[in-house]
Enzyme design. Structure first.
Site, mmCIF file in Angstrom:
data_model
loop_
_atom_site.group_PDB
_atom_site.id
_atom_site.type_symbol
_atom_site.label_atom_id
_atom_site.label_comp_id
_atom_site.label_asym_id
_atom_site.label_seq_id
_atom_site.Cartn_x
_atom_site.Cartn_y
_atom_site.Cartn_z
ATOM 1 N N GLU A 184 -3.166 38.030 25.381
ATOM 2 C CA GLU A 184 -2.526 36.928 24.660
ATOM 3 C C GLU A 184 -2.719 37.210 23.176
ATOM 4 O O GLU A 184 -3.806 37.014 22.635
ATOM 5 C CB GLU A 184 -3.143 35.587 25.077
ATOM 6 C CG GLU A 184 -2.933 35.245 26.544
ATOM 7 C CD GLU A 184 -1.480 35.114 26.930
ATOM 8 O OE1 GLU A 184 -0.643 34.844 26.046
ATOM 9 O OE2 GLU A 184 -1.158 35.292 28.121
ATOM 10 N N CYS B 127 -2.093 30.910 16.989
ATOM 11 C CA CYS B 127 -1.285 32.089 17.333
ATOM 12 C C CYS B 127 0.193 31.753 17.444
ATOM 13 O O CYS B 127 1.042 32.631 17.273
ATOM 14 C CB CYS B 127 -1.789 32.718 18.624
ATOM 15 S SG CYS B 127 -1.785 31.617 20.046
#
Length: 461
Positions: free
Chosen positions: A214, A248
């Site tokens: 991720e 993110c």
């Protein structure tokens, strides 16, 4: 932590997993319930640690690091029995009399490496999937959030047998390579930067260990000419400066149609003042930068354009004011790297093709946010841009629901999780063909006659 201690911890988990204790539905549900109870019991301590590490406001810390986990755990508990049930699938005619099914089995002993920006949630959310799938786990928290790492170690230590789940204490920079290269984990789940993600994948190749990565990327926010500007800009500003931009999936830069650019900038200035006041440094609702190194990097970006709003800072408090940056060149450093901070570059476009070309300069973003009332414009960007996930007329919130997968594509990550996808990330899906012994057709066996070939051609036409 000495290598011998790590080896003992790994071996204990391997033995515990091989003993079969983690495989039953009752065990998995009980561990999920214990995890939720432990988080609730230490909720105040978790929030205090998050504030100590990054000055996270209680609201942001609870909603993004704790409350989201309650929902994730509840969803896993309520759906786990169905996820574990073998899936019956059809069987082709030439394989009769047979039945086919897919069985989800736990991968085994897994390693979960967490980041510093959401140091609790992004470590524990994958653990929910590992527990649901029936795995044993080693957790490696970020040492850039030491207070949260300490709480995680305490919480895990008092909740789970160390042979089942444990935390590897020490520096992630030193322990990570030692763990990945030294031990054949059955799966590695890493959340962090693309640069480190490549290193993790390379190290995991030694044991052919599968990975979920991720990562991140430059996630664009696109405001088209027909957008509801007051609603759109309000949502966009909140999403960008949530956690001081250290997310993110934060909008990394703003692409705005030239016809509405000036209005968007003025609305954004107003939203920043409304949310954080005239002096955001005194605002308790704005997170601080994680450390001085990141602070210095972010401050360097301010030279890449004209400051339209903000720009003030305090290095002693690791504070950077929410900042809007105009006249930014696409060649500037700020447009080459993920910003990960409270600075929003504003780029103007005239046509959809021009906007697409700009997005493709940093291909495969983790997220894309589009603000428009046009289905045609929506289809254009959804179909033309490869991105992990995103939202139309919203931002950030697509990752909240456990009902949809979250993950990147290519440079922004590999694999996905949340809800059922978390269970699947830590499971191997084993195919089983069960054939009756009452009939034993000679169709498959030599000698391969012309009649058998004719039958094969008919079955496989």
């Amino acid at each position: 932590m000495q290598e011998q201690d790590i080896e003992q911890a790994y071996s204990a988990k391997r033995a515990f997993f091989d003993g079969g204790s983690t495989r039953s539905y009752a065990f998995r549900v009980a561990q999920l319930a214990k995890l939720k109870a432990a988080i609730k019991r230490r909720e105040d301590e978790i929030l205090t640690a998050l504030h100590a590490d990054m000055c996270k406001p209680v609201y942001e810390a609870f909603s993004s690091e704790v409350g989201i986990l309650y929902e994730e755990i509840d969803y896993a508990i309520s759906h786990l029995k169905r996820w574990m049930r073998p899936q019956r699938v059809g069987t082709s005619l030439m394989l009769q009399p047979s039945r086919s099914r897919i069985v989800a089995e736990p991968r085994g002993v897994v390693l979960i490496i967490g980041p510093w920006n959401y140091p609790f949630q992004l470590l524990i959310a994958p653990l929910v999937g590992a527990i649901a799938a029936g795995c044993c786990a080693v957790l490696l928290p970020s040492d850039m959030a030491p207070h949260t790492a300490a709480v995680v170690a305490k919480l895990v230590g008092e909740t789970f047998d160390s042979c089942y789940v444990s935390v590897a204490p020490g520096s992630g920079a030193q322990l990570g390579p030692m763990l990945i290269e030294g031990f054949p984990f059955n799966h590695i789940f890493f959340t962090g930067s693309p640069k480190v993600g490549r290193q993790v994948m390379g190290m995991a190749a030694k044991h052919l260990t599968p990975v979920t990565l991720e990562l991140g990327g430059k996630s664009p926010a696109i405001v088209h000419a027909d957008a509801n500007l007051r609603v759109s800009v309000r949502r966009l500003v909140w999403a960008k400066f949530f956690n001081a931009g250290q997310t993110c999936v934060a909008p990394d830069y703003l692409l705005v149609h030239h016809s509405v650019k000036d209005e968007v900038v003025e609305l954004a200035k107003g939203c920043i003042r409304e949310f954080y006041g005239d002096d955001p440094e005194r605002c308790a609702d704005l997170t601080r930068i994680v450390n001085r190194r990141r602070f210095d990097t972010l401050m360097g970006y301010l030279a890449d354009g004209r400051i339209a709003h903000g720009g003030r800072s305090n290095p002693e408090k690791l504070y950077i004011e929410p900042t809007l940056l105009e006249n930014v060149s696409l060649e500037a450093p700020i447009m080459q790297e993920e910003i990960f901070g409270p600075i929003l570059p504003i780029i103007v476009y005239d046509s959809l093709d021009e906007a697409l070309a700009i997005v493709r300069r940093n291909r495969y973003p983790l997220a894309l946010y589009l603000f428009t009332q046009s289905k045609r414009v929506e289809r254009f960007f959804v179909e033309q841009v490869e991105f992990g996930g995103g939202a139309i007329n919203n931002a950030l919130l697509h990752l909240v629901s456990p009902k949809v997968p979250f993950g990147g594509v290519m440079a922004s990550g590999t694999g996905s999780y949340h809800g059922r996808r978390s269970f699947e990330a830590f499971s191997h899906h084993k195919s089983i063909l069960s054939t009756s012994t009452l009939v034993n057709l000679s169709f498959f066996f030599p000698p391969y006659t012309s009649a058998k070939l004719k039958l094969a051609r008919w079955f496989m036409r």
